[in-house]
Design a protein around this motif. Structure first.
Motif, PDB file in Angstrom:
ATOM      1  N   ILE A 374       0.854  -1.192   0.000  1.00  0.00           N
ATOM      2  CA  ILE A 374       0.000   0.000   0.000  1.00  0.00           C
ATOM      3  C   ILE A 374       0.891   1.243   0.000  1.00  0.00           C
ATOM      4  O   ILE A 374       0.513   2.303  -0.505  1.00  0.00           O
ATOM      5  CB  ILE A 374      -0.920  -0.021   1.238  1.00  0.00           C
ATOM      6  CG1 ILE A 374      -1.830  -1.260   1.187  1.00  0.00           C
ATOM      7  CG2 ILE A 374      -1.772   1.239   1.325  1.00  0.00           C
ATOM      8  CD1 ILE A 374      -2.555  -1.548   2.490  1.00  0.00           C
ATOM      9  N   SER A 375       2.107   1.091   0.526  1.00  0.00           N
ATOM     10  CA  SER A 375       3.051   2.214   0.588  1.00  0.00           C
ATOM     11  C   SER A 375       3.531   2.659  -0.792  1.00  0.00           C
ATOM     12  O   SER A 375       4.142   3.706  -0.922  1.00  0.00           O
ATOM     13  CB  SER A 375       4.254   1.836   1.455  1.00  0.00           C
ATOM     14  OG  SER A 375       4.700   0.525   1.175  1.00  0.00           O
ATOM     15  N   GLU A 376       3.265   1.873  -1.813  1.00  0.00           N
ATOM     16  CA  GLU A 376       3.642   2.265  -3.190  1.00  0.00           C
ATOM     17  C   GLU A 376       2.413   2.545  -4.039  1.00  0.00           C
ATOM     18  O   GLU A 376       2.440   2.436  -5.269  1.00  0.00           O
ATOM     19  CB  GLU A 376       4.491   1.174  -3.850  1.00  0.00           C
ATOM     20  CG  GLU A 376       5.893   1.059  -3.269  1.00  0.00           C
ATOM     21  CD  GLU A 376       5.935   0.269  -1.971  1.00  0.00           C
ATOM     22  OE1 GLU A 376       5.154  -0.699  -1.845  1.00  0.00           O
ATOM     23  OE2 GLU A 376       6.720   0.624  -1.073  1.00  0.00           O
ATOM     24  N   GLN A 377       1.316   2.885  -3.374  1.00  0.00           N
ATOM     25  CA  GLN A 377       0.051   3.018  -4.117  1.00  0.00           C
ATOM     26  C   GLN A 377      -0.164   4.383  -4.762  1.00  0.00           C
ATOM     27  O   GLN A 377      -0.888   4.486  -5.747  1.00  0.00           O
ATOM     28  CB  GLN A 377      -1.143   2.693  -3.198  1.00  0.00           C
ATOM     29  CG  GLN A 377      -2.407   2.422  -3.996  1.00  0.00           C
ATOM     30  CD  GLN A 377      -3.572   1.940  -3.164  1.00  0.00           C
ATOM     31  OE1 GLN A 377      -3.612   2.121  -1.951  1.00  0.00           O
ATOM     32  NE2 GLN A 377      -4.547   1.329  -3.813  1.00  0.00           N
ATOM     33  N   ARG A 378       0.464   5.416  -4.213  1.00  0.00           N
ATOM     34  CA  ARG A 378       0.212   6.760  -4.757  1.00  0.00           C
ATOM     35  C   ARG A 378       1.114   7.013  -5.955  1.00  0.00           C
ATOM     36  O   ARG A 378       2.337   6.904  -5.851  1.00  0.00           O
ATOM     37  CB  ARG A 378       0.475   7.825  -3.685  1.00  0.00           C
ATOM     38  CG  ARG A 378      -0.286   7.589  -2.402  1.00  0.00           C
ATOM     39  CD  ARG A 378      -1.769   7.758  -2.564  1.00  0.00           C
ATOM     40  NE  ARG A 378      -2.179   9.152  -2.418  1.00  0.00           N
ATOM     41  CZ  ARG A 378      -3.399   9.589  -2.742  1.00  0.00           C
ATOM     42  NH1 ARG A 378      -4.287   8.767  -3.253  1.00  0.00           N
ATOM     43  NH2 ARG A 378      -3.713  10.843  -2.570  1.00  0.00           N
ATOM     44  N   VAL A 379       0.527   7.323  -7.074  1.00  0.00           N
ATOM     45  CA  VAL A 379       1.317   7.534  -8.296  1.00  0.00           C
ATOM     46  C   VAL A 379       0.880   8.814  -9.001  1.00  0.00           C
ATOM     47  O   VAL A 379      -0.219   9.314  -8.780  1.00  0.00           O
ATOM     48  CB  VAL A 379       1.167   6.323  -9.269  1.00  0.00           C
ATOM     49  CG1 VAL A 379       1.832   5.085  -8.698  1.00  0.00           C
ATOM     50  CG2 VAL A 379      -0.283   6.071  -9.626  1.00  0.00           C
ATOM     51  N   PRO A 380       1.766   9.349  -9.855  1.00  0.00           N
ATOM     52  CA  PRO A 380       1.410  10.590 -10.555  1.00  0.00           C
ATOM     53  C   PRO A 380       0.377  10.350 -11.658  1.00  0.00           C
ATOM     54  O   PRO A 380       0.302   9.273 -12.238  1.00  0.00           O
ATOM     55  CB  PRO A 380       2.739  11.036 -11.180  1.00  0.00           C
ATOM     56  CG  PRO A 380       3.555   9.799 -11.310  1.00  0.00           C
ATOM     57  CD  PRO A 380       3.136   8.902 -10.174  1.00  0.00           C
ATOM     58  N   LEU A 381      -0.422  11.375 -11.908  1.00  0.00           N
ATOM     59  CA  LEU A 381      -1.311  11.424 -13.084  1.00  0.00           C
ATOM     60  C   LEU A 381      -1.106  12.820 -13.658  1.00  0.00           C
ATOM     61  O   LEU A 381      -1.569  13.801 -13.086  1.00  0.00           O
ATOM     62  CB  LEU A 381      -2.771  11.250 -12.660  1.00  0.00           C
ATOM     63  CG  LEU A 381      -3.336   9.837 -12.566  1.00  0.00           C
ATOM     64  CD1 LEU A 381      -4.680   9.872 -11.839  1.00  0.00           C
ATOM     65  CD2 LEU A 381      -3.522   9.214 -13.958  1.00  0.00           C
ATOM     66  N   MET A 382      -0.378  12.901 -14.764  1.00  0.00           N
ATOM     67  CA  MET A 382      -0.010  14.203 -15.311  1.00  0.00           C
ATOM     68  C   MET A 382      -0.425  14.301 -16.778  1.00  0.00           C
ATOM     69  O   MET A 382      -0.322  13.322 -17.515  1.00  0.00           O
ATOM     70  CB  MET A 382       1.510  14.415 -15.184  1.00  0.00           C
ATOM     71  CG  MET A 382       1.987  14.329 -13.739  1.00  0.00           C
ATOM     72  SD  MET A 382       3.785  14.323 -13.578  1.00  0.00           S
ATOM     73  CE  MET A 382       4.160  16.074 -13.758  1.00  0.00           C
ATOM     74  N   PHE A 383      -0.873  15.474 -17.170  1.00  0.00           N
ATOM     75  CA  PHE A 383      -1.390  15.667 -18.530  1.00  0.00           C
ATOM     76  C   PHE A 383      -0.853  16.970 -19.106  1.00  0.00           C
ATOM     77  O   PHE A 383      -0.635  17.935 -18.364  1.00  0.00           O
ATOM     78  CB  PHE A 383      -2.931  15.710 -18.498  1.00  0.00           C
ATOM     79  CG  PHE A 383      -3.531  14.471 -17.921  1.00  0.00           C
ATOM     80  CD1 PHE A 383      -3.900  13.411 -18.741  1.00  0.00           C
ATOM     81  CD2 PHE A 383      -3.699  14.334 -16.540  1.00  0.00           C
ATOM     82  CE1 PHE A 383      -4.428  12.241 -18.203  1.00  0.00           C
ATOM     83  CE2 PHE A 383      -4.223  13.170 -15.995  1.00  0.00           C
ATOM     84  CZ  PHE A 383      -4.586  12.123 -16.825  1.00  0.00           C
ATOM     85  N   ASN A 384      -0.693  17.016 -20.412  1.00  0.00           N
ATOM     86  CA  ASN A 384      -0.239  18.255 -21.049  1.00  0.00           C
ATOM     87  C   ASN A 384      -1.421  19.099 -21.529  1.00  0.00           C
ATOM     88  O   ASN A 384      -1.277  19.902 -22.451  1.00  0.00           O
ATOM     89  CB  ASN A 384       0.737  17.963 -22.196  1.00  0.00           C
ATOM     90  CG  ASN A 384       0.087  17.220 -23.354  1.00  0.00           C
ATOM     91  OD1 ASN A 384      -0.982  16.621 -23.202  1.00  0.00           O
ATOM     92  ND2 ASN A 384       0.721  17.247 -24.519  1.00  0.00           N
ATOM     93  N   ARG A 385      -2.575  18.873 -20.940  1.00  0.00           N
ATOM     94  CA  ARG A 385      -3.762  19.687 -21.224  1.00  0.00           C
ATOM     95  C   ARG A 385      -4.423  20.046 -19.895  1.00  0.00           C
ATOM     96  O   ARG A 385      -4.291  19.307 -18.918  1.00  0.00           O
ATOM     97  CB  ARG A 385      -4.788  18.897 -22.056  1.00  0.00           C
ATOM     98  CG  ARG A 385      -4.321  18.488 -23.451  1.00  0.00           C
ATOM     99  CD  ARG A 385      -4.295  19.667 -24.426  1.00  0.00           C
ATOM    100  NE  ARG A 385      -4.053  19.233 -25.791  1.00  0.00           N
ATOM    101  CZ  ARG A 385      -2.841  18.970 -26.307  1.00  0.00           C
ATOM    102  NH1 ARG A 385      -1.762  19.104 -25.565  1.00  0.00           N
ATOM    103  NH2 ARG A 385      -2.720  18.599 -27.576  1.00  0.00           N
ATOM    104  N   HIS A 386      -5.153  21.156 -19.901  1.00  0.00           N
ATOM    105  CA  HIS A 386      -5.983  21.460 -18.738  1.00  0.00           C
ATOM    106  C   HIS A 386      -7.186  20.531 -18.775  1.00  0.00           C
ATOM    107  O   HIS A 386      -7.908  20.482 -19.768  1.00  0.00           O
ATOM    108  CB  HIS A 386      -6.465  22.909 -18.780  1.00  0.00           C
ATOM    109  CG  HIS A 386      -5.379  23.907 -18.495  1.00  0.00           C
ATOM    110  ND1 HIS A 386      -4.767  23.981 -17.261  1.00  0.00           N
ATOM    111  CD2 HIS A 386      -4.798  24.839 -19.273  1.00  0.00           C
ATOM    112  CE1 HIS A 386      -3.843  24.930 -17.294  1.00  0.00           C
ATOM    113  NE2 HIS A 386      -3.831  25.466 -18.500  1.00  0.00           N
ATOM    114  N   LEU A 387      -7.396  19.785 -17.709  1.00  0.00           N
ATOM    115  CA  LEU A 387      -8.549  18.884 -17.667  1.00  0.00           C
ATOM    116  C   LEU A 387      -9.726  19.591 -17.017  1.00  0.00           C
ATOM    117  O   LEU A 387      -9.546  20.453 -16.162  1.00  0.00           O
ATOM    118  CB  LEU A 387      -8.234  17.628 -16.851  1.00  0.00           C
ATOM    119  CG  LEU A 387      -7.087  16.736 -17.318  1.00  0.00           C
ATOM    120  CD1 LEU A 387      -7.100  15.432 -16.534  1.00  0.00           C
ATOM    121  CD2 LEU A 387      -7.183  16.439 -18.812  1.00  0.00           C
TER     122      LEU A 387
END
Ligand SMILES: [Zn+2]
Length: 410
Positions: A374-387
């Motif tokens: 669970i300690s490795e559960q947080r991951v990035p979500l990055m986009f080159n557009r404004h969502l």
């Protein structure tokens, strides 16, 4: 294509894209890698996403392993739907550990299958070959190959040939940063020359297993990645970047691995042969983690009592969580028939092994870094557009990445 065409895949509705969508799964990309690379000034593209794109955090699937998460990303669904919850499970009838990297274990169609059958041009590039056949399952036409076997790609089998020439790189070693670089370099070439509608780039965590965030080896990898992302962006792609899982040190202050040899403990406390510990992280490429991760599943044999085994495991220092099969299936959205009677998760700095004699740590030249918990559960979500704003009550997952990127490209 009509403007408002949508496709239903595993219960979710995806809009047809008007611009190429490139989703990048950076294997083992703890968010801190990106933060530190930005701080060091080596990733100008990633830096500007905060202002000119969208930077979010999501949860990956637990077990935080490569295959379950890659399959979740490309199906938009958890393992309870697609069936892949690790590299191994125990076939109880055959009493054998079975590898789950064959497409016959897949219980759901992928986005690539659905979109390629609806006429989209799809390109899938993986670092390691183990993922290729799962990700490309039932894709119609299109391009699907691994960097590991790029020299063997044929037009007939992979939809592309002469890759080393096209990419301008020699065949990389399976244990190298170049294996991931090849994925990006090929992605740029394909976008330039063939302009697929959907492209999926999936790297390997060789670097993340070796180097902590902010170290020269890690920053060089992210600088390399930034260079190719800049080109994909310039070619007009909508980019969504996420990770299959994070990565943490699994060591004490002296750099010695913190390992719970769970099979040894259970043999001593419950009795020899009463339990069977399965480590679904085990795969043919174990050099960089010694098959040690923060997640295990335990099958009980006759004469073992669930409540007392649970108590024994809970009493081991470094254990974070012990769940029954039903509890684990509900909490982590796992297929009940492919996990053991118990699911065991260790704390951030600790990994779980089977028996000490079954793990060869002599190949570990650097302090152990791994994942699975669970300690490795947080991951990035990055986009080159404004969502568009995401409802505050929506629990963001790494497997929302295609949905979000496609909506940004619609
Ligand atoms: Zn991974």
């Amino acid at each position: 294509m009509s403007d408002n065409k949508t496709l239903q895949v595993n219960g979710r509705s995806y809009p047809w894209m008007k611009q190429p969508v490139v989703v990048v799964c950076v294997d083992g990309c703890e968010q801190e890698y990106i933060n530190q690379a930005i701080q060091a000034g080596v990733t100008p593209f990633l830096k500007k996403l905060a202002a000119q794109g969208t930077v979010l955090t999501g949860d990956c699937v637990v077990p935080s392993f490569t295959n379950p998460n890659n399959l979740s990303i490309v199906t938009g669904a958890p393992p309870s739907v697609h069936g892949i919850c690790g590299n191994y499970f125990l076939d109880r009838e055959a009493n054998q550990e079975v590898m789950m990297n064959d497409a016959k274990y897949l219980r759901a169609g992928t986005l690539f299958e659905a979109f390629s059958n609806a006429g989209a041009k799809v390109a899938v590039i993986t670092a390691k070959d183990k993922l290729r056949s799962l990700l490309g399952h039932k894709m119609r036409g299109g391009i699907c190959f691994s960097a590991e076997k790029a020299d063997q790609a044929t037009l007939e089998q992979n939809g592309v040939e002469n890759l080393l020439e096209l990419v301008g790189m020699p065949l990389p070693s399976v244990y190298s940063a170049e294996l991931s670089e090849f994925v990006f370099a090929a992605g740029v070439k394909l976008l330039e020359t063939q302009r697929p509608d959907i492209m999926y780039l999936s790297t390997t965590d060789y670097i993340q297993h070796k180097y902590a965030p902010g170290t020269p080896g890690a920053n060089a990898f992210y600088a390399m990645m930034d260079h190719y992302l800049t080109q994909l962006d310039a070619l007009g792609a909508v980019i969504g970047l996420t990770a299959d899982h994070g990565m943490n040190a699994k060591t004490d202050s002296a750099g010695k691995p913190n390992v719970i040899y769970l099979q040894d403990v259970l043999d001593a406390k419950v009795g020899n042969g009463k339990t069977r510990v399965i480590l679904p992280i085990t795969d043919p490429y174990v050099v960089h983690h010694g098959a040690l991760g923060s997640y295990a599943t335990v099958y009980l044999n006759e004469g073992a009592d669930l409540a007392s085994v649970t108590r024994q495991v809970n009493a081991i220092p470094g254990i974070e969580l012990v769940l029954t099969r039903t509890e684990a299936a509900a909490r982590f959205e796992l297929p009940e028939d492919r996990i053991g009677d118990l699911v065991v998760v260790s704390e951030r700095l600790t990994v779980i092994g089977t028996s000490a004699s079954r793990h060869d740590l002599s190949e570990l030249k650097l302090p152990l870094r791994s994942h699975g918990g669970i300690s490795e559960q947080r991951v990035p979500l990055m986009f080159n557009r404004h969502l568009a704003a995401i409802p505050s009550d929506h629990r963001l997952r790494n497997f929302d990445v295609f949905f979000l990127a496609m909506n940004a490209a619609a």
